[in-house]
Design an enzyme around this catalytic site. Structure first.
Site, PDB file in Angstrom:
ATOM      1  N   HIS A  20     -41.412  15.582  68.315  1.00 46.76           N
ATOM      2  CA  HIS A  20     -42.708  16.462  68.551  1.00 46.76           C
ATOM      3  C   HIS A  20     -42.744  18.220  67.907  1.00 46.76           C
ATOM      4  CE1 HIS A  20     -45.470  13.414  70.585  1.00 46.76           C
ATOM      5  NE2 HIS A  20     -45.127  13.097  69.910  1.00 46.76           N
ATOM      6  N   GLU A  62     -48.292  11.254  63.646  1.00 47.06           N
ATOM      7  CA  GLU A  62     -49.846  11.735  64.158  1.00 47.06           C
ATOM      8  C   GLU A  62     -50.114  13.314  63.625  1.00 47.06           C
ATOM      9  OE1 GLU A  62     -47.501  12.302  66.847  1.00 47.06           O
ATOM     10  OE2 GLU A  62     -47.688  10.198  68.068  1.00 47.06           O
ATOM     11  N   ASN A  85     -48.861  16.707  64.965  1.00 49.11           N
ATOM     12  CA  ASN A  85     -46.763  17.499  64.457  1.00 49.11           C
ATOM     13  C   ASN A  85     -46.841  17.515  63.086  1.00 49.11           C
ATOM     14  OD1 ASN A  85     -45.675  16.717  67.225  1.00 49.11           O
ATOM     15  ND2 ASN A  85     -46.130  14.300  66.648  1.00 49.11           N
ATOM     16  N   GLY A  93     -48.707   0.004  66.079  1.00 43.26           N
ATOM     17  CA  GLY A  93     -50.687   0.301  67.675  1.00 43.26           C
ATOM     18  C   GLY A  93     -51.434  -0.510  66.565  1.00 43.26           C
ATOM     19  N   GLY A  94     -50.553  -1.810  65.229  1.00 39.16           N
ATOM     20  CA  GLY A  94     -51.465  -2.688  65.701  1.00 39.16           C
ATOM     21  C   GLY A  94     -50.576  -4.007  64.530  1.00 39.16           C
TER      22      GLY A  94
END
Length: 318
Positions: free
Chosen positions: A37, A106, A109, A172-173
Site C-alpha cells: 500500500h 484500491e 493507493n 472478490g468476485g
C-alpha cells in the site's frame, strides 16, 4: 495445507515488519504475505512501508519461509514492467521463495499518482494486460506490447530466476476468479467463498488457493476485539467500499459505527483455541489450502507463542 502470517504493513514500521517475518519463521509458519500500500487504511495506522524493500530485507534474514505480496496492483501506481522486474529480483534475492500476489487495486493507493481511478470493468481489463506484460517480460529477451490500456516499448528484464515466481491473483468476485484461473498460478481471497474456488477451477485454475483468516489474539476476548476494531475495522466494509475510498479519513467515517462487538462476530478474538479454529475451518472447508492468519490483536509476541504451542498444531489438523 500451509499456514501463513499476514504482515500488516499499515500498522507497523518497516523494521517491525521485517522482525515479524523473522519471528514468523521461528514460530513455524510456512509463509508470510505483506500488504503493498501507499496509504494506510485508518487513522490508527501510521505506517505504510514499501513492500518490496521489506521483502528483500526479510529474505536476507530468513532461510526457508516463503514470501508473498498480499497484494500488488500491477498498474497505475506501478507499470507492469516495473512489477515484473521487482518480482524477478525478489525471487532471486529470496532463493525462489517469492510469490507475486496481484489484484485490481484500491483507490486508496492508486489515486496518488494522479491518473484517475477507472471503473472495475476497466481495472479487470488492465489487470489482464498487466499479467500478459509480466509473462511476456519473464519469457526473456526484448519485448513490446500494445494493449487497449497499457503499452510496453522494447523492454527486457535482464535478471530472471530459473524458476519464475508464482502469480496469485486476488478475487472478490467470479470475474476476477476467472482471470486468476486463466492467467494466474494461484487464487487469493479474503473470504471463505466456495463460489470463488469453483469459478477459479472452471477457468482452468489448478494451483494453490490463498485466503486471509481474521484472528485477534489477546489474553482476554474484550482486549482482542477492541484491538481488532482499531486495526482492522476497515475489513468489515467489503471490497465494494474498500476499493473506492481515497484516504484514511474516509475509512474513519465509513467505519465510525463499527464496534468491538461487530469484530467479535467476524474475528476469532481472545485466547480460546477453539474459537480461532471455528473461524478458520470454513476457509479449509471451502477449498483454501494456503491460509494467511491475521493477528489484529495487541501482542505479536504473545500471538507467535500461542501459534507455536497451541494454534498451529490445532489448525494443521483441519
Amino acid at each position: 495445507m500451509k499456514l501463513g502470517f499476514k504482515l500488516i504493513a499499515e500498522a507497523y514500521s518497516p523494521t517491525e515488519i521485517v522482525d515479524q517475518a523473522v519471528r514468523a519463521e521461528q514460530a513455524g509458519f510456512d509463509f508470510v504475505e505483506v500488504s503493498d500500500h501507499f496509504h494506510p487504511w485508518v487513522s490508527e495506522h501510521q505506517h505504510s512501508g514499501f513492500a518490496f524493500s521489506m521483502l528483500a530485507a526479510a529474505a536476507a534474514r530468513t532461510s526457508a519461509i516463503e514470501l508473498a505480496t498480499g497484494v500488488t496492483c500491477p498498474f497505475i501506481r506501478y507499470h507492469p514492467a516495473v512489477v515484473a522486474q521487482m518480482a524477478a529480483t525478489t525471487a532471486l534475492l529470496s532463493g525462489g521463495r517469492f510469490t507475486l500476489g496481484v489484484g485490481a487495486g484500491e483507490r486508496l493507493n492508486e489515486h496518488v499518482v494522479g491518473r484517475g481511478w477507472p471503473a472495475v470493468t476497466q481495472r479487470h481489463e488492465m489487470l489482464r494486460e498487466s499479467l500478459e506484460i509480466i509473462r511476456l517480460l519473464w519469457s526473456g529477451g526484448y519485448q513490446s506490447y500494445d494493449g487497449k490500456h497499457l503499452q510496453l516499448e522494447d523492454a527486457r528484464v535482464f535478471d530472471l530466476p530459473d524458476d519464475l515466481p508464482r502469480i496469485a491473483v486476488a478475487a472478490g468476485g467470479p470475474q476476477a476468479a476467472k482471470i486468476a484461473g486463466e492467467l494466474g498460478d494461484a487464487l487469493f481471497t479474503t473470504e471463505p467463498s466456495e463460489e470463488l474456488v469453483t469459478a477459479y477451477q472452471k477457468a482452468g485454475g489448478d494451483g494453490p488457493r490463498y485466503a486471509e483468516v481474521p484472528l485477534a489474539w489477546a489474553s482476554t476476548e474484550d482486549d482482542a476485539a477492541e484491538s481488532a476494531r482499531k486495526l482492522f475495522r476497515f475489513g468489515l466494509t467489503g471490497w465494494k467500499v474498500q476499493a473506492e475510498l481515497p484516504n484514511p479519513v474516509n475509512f474513519d467515517a465509513a467505519t465510525e459505527l463499527v464496534t468491538a462487538g461487530h469484530m467479535q462476530e467476524q474475528f476469532g478474538c481472545g485466547p480460546d483455541v477453539a474459537r480461532h479454529v471455528e473461524v478458520t475451518k470454513p476457509f479449509a472447508d471451502a477449498g483454501y489450502d494456503h491460509l494467511a492468519l491475521i493477528n489484529a490483536g495487541p501482542d505479536m509476541d504473545g500471538f507467535f507463542d500461542f501459534f507455536t504451542k497451541e494454534l498451529g498444531p490445532a489448525l494443521r489438523g483441519l
